[in-house]
Design a protein around this motif. Sequence first.
Motif, PDB file in Angstrom:
ATOM      1  N   GLN A  62      -6.344  -1.454   5.342  1.00 31.50           N
ATOM      2  CA  GLN A  62      -5.138  -0.908   4.725  1.00 31.50           C
ATOM      3  C   GLN A  62      -4.417   0.032   5.697  1.00 31.50           C
ATOM      4  O   GLN A  62      -3.188   0.036   5.748  1.00 31.50           O
ATOM      5  N   LEU A  66      -8.038   5.046   1.902  1.00 33.56           N
ATOM      6  CA  LEU A  66      -7.648   3.685   2.259  1.00 33.56           C
ATOM      7  C   LEU A  66      -8.759   3.045   3.074  1.00 33.56           C
ATOM      8  O   LEU A  66      -9.505   3.734   3.774  1.00 33.56           O
ATOM      9  N   VAL A 124       0.843  -1.192   0.000  1.00 32.26           N
ATOM     10  CA  VAL A 124       0.000   0.000   0.000  1.00 32.26           C
ATOM     11  C   VAL A 124       0.882   1.247   0.000  1.00 32.26           C
ATOM     12  O   VAL A 124       0.623   2.216  -0.722  1.00 32.26           O
ATOM     13  N   PHE A 146      -6.085   9.801   5.113  1.00 32.06           N
ATOM     14  CA  PHE A 146      -6.341   8.558   4.401  1.00 32.06           C
ATOM     15  C   PHE A 146      -7.608   7.834   4.829  1.00 32.06           C
ATOM     16  O   PHE A 146      -8.088   6.952   4.130  1.00 32.06           O
ATOM     17  N   GLU A 176      -2.803   3.211  -4.503  1.00 37.12           N
ATOM     18  CA  GLU A 176      -3.241   2.960  -3.127  1.00 37.12           C
ATOM     19  C   GLU A 176      -2.751   4.114  -2.244  1.00 37.12           C
ATOM     20  O   GLU A 176      -3.247   5.219  -2.370  1.00 37.12           O
ATOM     21  N   GLY A 177      -1.786   3.875  -1.373  1.00 37.35           N
ATOM     22  CA  GLY A 177      -1.310   4.932  -0.473  1.00 37.35           C
ATOM     23  C   GLY A 177      -0.345   5.899  -1.116  1.00 37.35           C
ATOM     24  O   GLY A 177      -0.399   7.100  -0.886  1.00 37.35           O
TER      25      GLY A 177
END
Length: 158
Positions: free
Chosen positions: A145, A141, A54, A116, A60-61
């Motif tokens: 996650q 997220l 992630v 997030f 993703e992140g």
Amino acid sequence: MTRKIALCAAACLFAAGLAQAETIPPGKVVFGDGGAVSESLTGVPGDAARGEKVFVTKSEGNCVACHQVPVLSKVQFQGNIGPVLEDVGNTYTAAQLRGIVTDAKHTFEGSMMPSFYKVSGYIRPGDGFTGKAAKEIKPLLTAQQVEDVVAFLQTLKQ
């Protein structure tokens, strides 16, 4: 045969415990002193390997866009906007890291770091690049996650 039954029963109890673990919705996260979030968002331990994925994955992140992590030397073009995270696992507790990843503004007022796991409190959220108001805001997220990223960050110790 009795041992097999006992193992099966233990596995079923473990699975039932995981199924009962409820995810804390973004609007219900409780921030403590200094922005720490002491309660797990999922009740399920994070997985550091998934957290690393992630952390480095653009869709993703994408944390490496802003942070440098020396142990991730294989990842090119790491950022220099946020702090270097080489010893973050010794610097912050899991609760503090969870709070920072969830919504860093509770810990560092005015931080540029994205929130997030947040879905409200935004000014004029839009629906992509359509110019229309957002119908539903989803966190960047998932709760798991976040827990996975926290598990990965905890491994970053010198």
